[in-house]
Motif scaffolding. Structure first.
Motif, mmCIF file in Angstrom:
data_model
loop_
_atom_site.group_PDB
_atom_site.id
_atom_site.type_symbol
_atom_site.label_atom_id
_atom_site.label_comp_id
_atom_site.label_asym_id
_atom_site.label_seq_id
_atom_site.Cartn_x
_atom_site.Cartn_y
_atom_site.Cartn_z
ATOM 1 N N LEU A 210 0.987 -1.232 -0.016
ATOM 2 C CA LEU A 210 -0.078 -0.119 0.047
ATOM 3 C C LEU A 210 0.970 1.333 0.096
ATOM 4 N N PRO A 211 0.277 2.408 -0.469
ATOM 5 C CA PRO A 211 1.050 3.624 -0.239
ATOM 6 C C PRO A 211 1.173 4.033 1.260
ATOM 7 N N ILE A 212 2.364 4.703 1.651
ATOM 8 C CA ILE A 212 2.400 5.144 2.945
ATOM 9 C C ILE A 212 1.982 6.485 3.253
ATOM 10 N N THR A 261 -8.897 -8.123 -6.478
ATOM 11 C CA THR A 261 -9.384 -8.324 -7.836
ATOM 12 C C THR A 261 -8.496 -8.706 -8.603
ATOM 13 N N ARG A 262 -7.388 -8.109 -8.565
ATOM 14 C CA ARG A 262 -6.233 -8.054 -9.407
ATOM 15 C C ARG A 262 -5.597 -9.614 -9.154
ATOM 16 N N LEU A 263 -5.468 -9.939 -8.018
ATOM 17 C CA LEU A 263 -5.070 -11.199 -7.456
ATOM 18 C C LEU A 263 -5.795 -12.333 -8.210
ATOM 19 N N GLY A 283 -9.907 -3.253 3.076
ATOM 20 C CA GLY A 283 -10.781 -2.059 3.747
ATOM 21 C C GLY A 283 -10.423 -0.897 2.637
ATOM 22 N N SER A 284 -10.817 0.362 2.985
ATOM 23 C CA SER A 284 -10.976 1.650 2.469
ATOM 24 C C SER A 284 -11.840 1.844 1.283
ATOM 25 N N ALA A 285 -12.499 0.600 0.837
ATOM 26 C CA ALA A 285 -13.562 0.720 -0.198
ATOM 27 C C ALA A 285 -14.423 -0.583 -0.030
ATOM 28 N N GLU A 305 -12.733 -8.191 6.439
ATOM 29 C CA GLU A 305 -13.045 -7.358 5.890
ATOM 30 C C GLU A 305 -13.022 -5.993 7.087
ATOM 31 N N ARG A 306 -12.703 -4.930 7.051
ATOM 32 C CA ARG A 306 -12.986 -3.843 8.389
ATOM 33 C C ARG A 306 -13.327 -2.544 7.530
ATOM 34 N N TYR A 307 -13.752 -1.723 8.545
ATOM 35 C CA TYR A 307 -14.108 -0.399 8.007
ATOM 36 C C TYR A 307 -13.506 0.866 8.750
ATOM 37 N N GLY A 308 -12.959 1.914 7.892
ATOM 38 C CA GLY A 308 -12.257 2.941 8.830
ATOM 39 C C GLY A 308 -12.383 4.214 8.039
ATOM 40 N N MET A 309 -11.670 5.285 8.380
ATOM 41 C CA MET A 309 -11.615 6.371 7.900
ATOM 42 C C MET A 309 -10.427 7.233 8.331
ATOM 43 N N ILE A 410 -15.225 6.608 -4.544
ATOM 44 C CA ILE A 410 -13.971 5.839 -4.143
ATOM 45 C C ILE A 410 -13.501 5.108 -5.186
ATOM 46 N N SER A 411 -12.290 5.338 -5.546
ATOM 47 C CA SER A 411 -11.747 4.824 -6.844
ATOM 48 C C SER A 411 -10.418 3.970 -6.346
ATOM 49 N N GLY A 412 -10.390 2.569 -6.562
ATOM 50 C CA GLY A 412 -9.225 1.912 -6.105
ATOM 51 C C GLY A 412 -8.769 2.507 -4.597
ATOM 52 N N GLY A 413 -9.759 2.674 -3.805
ATOM 53 C CA GLY A 413 -9.297 2.930 -2.617
ATOM 54 C C GLY A 413 -8.820 4.577 -2.226
ATOM 55 N N TYR A 414 -8.785 5.391 -3.385
ATOM 56 C CA TYR A 414 -8.598 6.966 -3.167
ATOM 57 C C TYR A 414 -9.900 7.435 -3.050
ATOM 58 N N ASN A 415 -10.255 8.479 -2.225
ATOM 59 C CA ASN A 415 -11.393 9.317 -2.253
ATOM 60 C C ASN A 415 -11.157 10.463 -3.167
ATOM 61 N N ALA A 474 -4.597 15.574 -9.419
ATOM 62 C CA ALA A 474 -3.878 14.393 -9.543
ATOM 63 C C ALA A 474 -4.626 13.515 -10.550
ATOM 64 N N ARG A 475 -3.766 12.592 -11.132
ATOM 65 C CA ARG A 475 -4.217 11.605 -12.203
ATOM 66 C C ARG A 475 -5.576 10.771 -11.948
ATOM 67 N N PHE A 476 -5.440 10.550 -10.761
ATOM 68 C CA PHE A 476 -6.351 9.534 -10.327
ATOM 69 C C PHE A 476 -7.808 10.041 -10.338
ATOM 70 N N PRO A 479 -11.482 12.525 -14.847
ATOM 71 C CA PRO A 479 -12.397 11.736 -15.369
ATOM 72 C C PRO A 479 -11.863 10.670 -16.320
ATOM 73 N N LYS A 480 -12.444 9.303 -16.341
ATOM 74 C CA LYS A 480 -11.901 8.346 -17.298
ATOM 75 C C LYS A 480 -12.752 8.673 -18.485
ATOM 76 N N ARG A 481 -13.848 9.316 -18.530
ATOM 77 C CA ARG A 481 -14.576 9.466 -19.704
ATOM 78 C C ARG A 481 -15.293 10.869 -19.345
HETATM 79 C C1 MLC Z 1 -3.946 4.696 -10.393
HETATM 80 N N1 MLC Z 1 -4.864 5.288 -11.247
HETATM 81 C C2 MLC Z 1 -6.136 5.240 -10.889
HETATM 82 C C3 MLC Z 1 -5.972 4.736 -9.440
HETATM 83 N N2 MLC Z 1 -4.551 4.463 -9.168
HETATM 84 N N3 MLC Z 1 -7.076 5.887 -11.122
HETATM 85 C C4 MLC Z 1 -8.232 5.812 -10.487
HETATM 86 N N4 MLC Z 1 -8.342 5.488 -9.241
HETATM 87 C C5 MLC Z 1 -6.857 4.834 -8.736
HETATM 88 N N5 MLC Z 1 -6.925 4.502 -7.424
HETATM 89 C C6 MLC Z 1 -4.506 5.648 -12.580
HETATM 90 C C7 MLC Z 1 -3.418 6.314 -12.839
HETATM 91 O O1 MLC Z 1 -3.628 7.542 -12.757
HETATM 92 C C8 MLC Z 1 -2.862 5.905 -14.188
HETATM 93 O O2 MLC Z 1 -3.847 6.549 -15.215
HETATM 94 C C9 MLC Z 1 -3.241 4.513 -14.373
HETATM 95 O O3 MLC Z 1 -4.125 4.178 -13.235
HETATM 96 C C10 MLC Z 1 -2.053 3.542 -13.927
HETATM 97 O O4 MLC Z 1 -1.467 4.082 -12.633
HETATM 98 P P1 MLC Z 1 -0.473 3.121 -11.901
HETATM 99 O O5 MLC Z 1 -0.054 4.190 -10.740
HETATM 100 O O6 MLC Z 1 0.298 2.299 -12.580
HETATM 101 O O7 MLC Z 1 -1.823 2.390 -11.152
HETATM 102 P P2 MLC Z 1 -1.230 1.147 -9.976
HETATM 103 O O8 MLC Z 1 0.052 1.493 -9.738
HETATM 104 O O9 MLC Z 1 -1.843 -0.078 -10.567
HETATM 105 O O10 MLC Z 1 -2.362 1.565 -8.818
HETATM 106 C C11 MLC Z 1 -3.652 1.434 -8.448
HETATM 107 C C12 MLC Z 1 -3.444 0.981 -7.164
HETATM 108 C C13 MLC Z 1 -3.419 2.398 -6.450
HETATM 109 C C14 MLC Z 1 -5.042 0.424 -6.623
HETATM 110 C C15 MLC Z 1 -2.568 -0.267 -6.719
HETATM 111 O O11 MLC Z 1 -4.400 2.930 -6.764
HETATM 112 C C16 MLC Z 1 -3.397 2.022 -4.912
HETATM 113 O O12 MLC Z 1 -2.460 1.557 -4.196
HETATM 114 N N6 MLC Z 1 -4.501 2.251 -4.145
HETATM 115 C C17 MLC Z 1 -4.562 2.269 -3.011
HETATM 116 C C18 MLC Z 1 -5.134 3.478 -2.224
HETATM 117 C C19 MLC Z 1 -4.988 3.341 -0.690
HETATM 118 O O13 MLC Z 1 -4.167 3.161 0.050
HETATM 119 N N7 MLC Z 1 -6.286 4.027 0.022
HETATM 120 C C20 MLC Z 1 -6.110 3.822 1.437
HETATM 121 C C21 MLC Z 1 -6.875 5.010 1.959
HETATM 122 S S1 MLC Z 1 -6.836 5.028 3.831
HETATM 123 P P3 MLC Z 1 -3.100 7.009 -16.579
HETATM 124 O O14 MLC Z 1 -4.301 7.462 -17.450
HETATM 125 O O15 MLC Z 1 -2.217 7.837 -16.400
HETATM 126 O O16 MLC Z 1 -2.510 5.661 -17.073
HETATM 127 C C22 MLC Z 1 -8.682 4.992 4.007
HETATM 128 C C23 MLC Z 1 -9.160 4.741 5.339
HETATM 129 C C24 MLC Z 1 -9.367 3.276 5.466
HETATM 130 O O17 MLC Z 1 -9.466 5.065 3.113
HETATM 131 O O18 MLC Z 1 -10.474 2.802 5.812
HETATM 132 O O19 MLC Z 1 -8.642 2.354 5.066
#
Ligand code: MLC
Ligand code: AMP
Length: 511
Positions: A210-212, A261-263, A283-285, A305-309, A410-415, A474-476, A479-481
């Protein structure tokens, strides 16, 4: 006098035990708990020499590395407040955080130092850099260079439980981010609870992908490991090949649903690969019930599965020993009070009915940085925090998150807060108005779609709009469309009917 968080996380650690395995391209690196003490002391000395005082903010936007984690511990050790920032944020997003939090130091990626120089000067913030460590001969930024020269002895600064340990920004429904102030007690109480609840011990090896810069990877994953005296395998991010390669040496993993889902999309991910694993946490989504079921069929393991913020750390969890129910987030954690209330009256409602989930406990944050009004708005008089998540409690006591009253994607766990994107889209040439929605996305759960209405006499081109906002957010979040409509559907009160839009475009990103 103690430093509540640092001393509790590291107080009982065995100096000789391994804390981290950091796989590298050429050679792997290893950190013991003694290294954690030494390197965090080095960075704490560096920060203090730069003039960082107790209570000062240290803002950090750097690539994931073990040293970046040490910078977190060093900041806490120096009595300061850690402020991690998503590496995907653009300079214009960063300028808001620096202005709002007025940190003493901003540590950025060496590759972005030029981009930030004048901003840091204008805001009178000291700019330092930290990349990924290569070796003693190759500089990877000013912080690492200074750290090498600094002493491994540091007198940890005393901090009380109510002192701030970190500020994490969360976006707001009005478009502007709010800094959630997390105290030493907030972070510590949650780590203590989770070590116990999820049965972490010094024998655990957590696969860390996960990101830190967010609660999940920074606090849940890292603080638990430190508290238990366990170890991590530190990956730079999620990559299925690396995860599959390192799973056989791990006992546990934490991830957002996209990880799982990727695994599952990879045939190498099977029962044999994870036979020895103890725990998978999600969690996170929302984790789809079908993912939970498919995961069990494939691996024999039930995801917990757990739930937090960000504001509350972890609130509820499925049980470790009891049944982990698909589509639910389990029970309130020990010490955490959860209630479901009627959104309009604020009155508690009977089990089985859907209302807003509110939470109170030692895990709940101290308020939003310099936003007393926003803080007041989101707390009840009796101290419950209004999460904005819609939930219900089943007959068996399991809590289900069924939606959100806040306009949030919430997209890929990012808000992602639609308002922030709408404000930007509205500024684009030829755009009369916009609505941003989240629709099902096969990889990220939800994906962002922008719906635009053109000003009379104008035409809107999807590519032009997307390229013109490229450097703003930020790129994430982008809009995808982009879809163009003649007008947005509204109810009789004039409110945009986002439900209708979500229904109309529900297949846009999946087909
Ligand atoms: C990357 N991209 C995303 C994205 N992540 N788009 C939408 N949503 C996302 N989450 C886009 C990039 O901008 C890029 O677009 C393309 O996808 C590929 O980027 P990448 O860097 O190669 O992607 P990848 O490394 O595969 O990242 C996907 C991911 C990452 C799911 C691994 O998003 C991730 O690590 N998510 C975890 C988020 C997290 O830790 N959340 C916790 C929040 S704490 P382009 O168009 O340039 O190709 C919280 C509290 C709690 O919520 O309860 O935990
Ligand atoms: P953040 O503000 O980034 O910390 O995101 C917190 C939000 O993520 C919560 O308010 C929920 O909407 C959502 N969330 C976290 N965990 C879960 C989960 N297990 N199921 C559903 N939603 C979740």
């Amino acid at each position: 006098m103690t430093n509540v968080l640092f001393d509790s996380l590291l107080g009982k650690a065995d100096p000789a035990a391994q804390f981290a395995h950091i796989p590298g391209e050429d050679n792997d690196r290893y950190y013991t708990y003694q290294d954690v003490m030494d390197v965090s002391a080095r960075f704490a000395n560096v920060l203090t020499n730069m003039g960082v005082q107790p209570g000062d903010r240290v803002a950090v936007q750097v690539p994931k590395s073990i040293e970046a984690l040490m910078l977190y511990l060093a900041t806490v050790r120096a009595g300061a407040v850690f402020l991690p920032l998503n590496t995907a944020y653009t300079a214009s997003e960063i300028s808001y955080f620096l202005e709002n939090a007025s940190p003493t130091v901003f540590v950025c990626d060496p590759n972005r130092a030029e981009e930030y120089t004048s901003l840091a000067q204008d805001l009178d913030v000291r700019l330092e850099t930290m990349g990924v460590w290569q070796n003693e001969e190759t500089s990877a930024g000013t912080m690492l260079d200074a750290g090498l020269k600094a002493s491994t002895t540091f007198e940890t600064v005393a901090r009380e439980g109510s002192d701030l340990g970190a500020i994490l920004y969360t976006s707001g429904t009005t478009g502007r981010s709010k800094g959630a102030m997390l105290t030493h007690d907030n972070l510590l109480s949650n780590a203590e609870t989770l070590v116990d609840y999820w049965k972490f011990t010094k024998d655990d090896v957590l696969l860390h992908a996960l990101p830190i810069f967010h609660t999940h990877g920074l606090f849940v994953a890292t603080n638990i490991v430190l508290m238990a005296g366990a170890s991590i395998i530190m990956l730079p991010g999620f990559n299925a090949d690396d995860v599959i390669h390192h799973l056989p040496k791990s006992t546990s993993m934490m991830g957002v649903p996209t990880f799982y889902t990727r695994l599952l999309g990879d045939t190498r991910f099977d029962k044999e690969l994870v036979r020895h694993m103890r725990l998978f946490v999600s969690g996170s989504a929302p984790l789809l019930a079908e993912t939970h079921i498919e995961f069990e069929e494939r691996t024999g393991h039930r995801i917990l599965e757990r739930y937090g913020m960000t504001e509350t750390n972890m609130n509820t969890s499925n049980p470790y020993d009891g049944e982990r129910k698909a589509g639910t987030v389990g029970f309130p954690l020990p010490g955490v009070e959860v209630r479901i209330v009627d959104p309009a009256s604020g009155e508690e409602i009977p089990d089985g009915e859907i209302g807003i989930l509110e939470v109170r406990g030692p895990n709940v944050f101290a308020g939003y940085w310099q936003m007393p009004d926003k803080t007041r708005e989101e707390f009840r008089d009796d101290g419950f925090f209004i999460t904005g998540d819609m939930a219900s409690v089943g007959k068996d006591g399991y809590i289900q998150i069924v939606g959100r009253s806040k306009d949030l994607i919430i997209s890929g766990g990012y808000n992602i807060y639609p308002k922030e994107i709408e404000l930007l889209l509205d500024e684009q040439p030829g755009v009369l108005e916009s609505a941003v929605i989240g629709v099902p996305h096969p990889d990220f759960g939800e994906g962002v779609v922008g719906i635009l209405v053109a000003k009379p006499g104008n035409t809107i081109n999807e590519e032009t709009v997307l390229s013109s906002i490229r450097d703003d957010i930020a790129r994430f979040k982008q809009p995808k469309r982009i879809i163009v409509m003649d007008e947005l559907p509204r109810n009789t009160m004039g409110k945009v009917q986002k439900n209708q839009l979500r229904e109309t475009y529900k297949d846009l990103l999946t087909t």
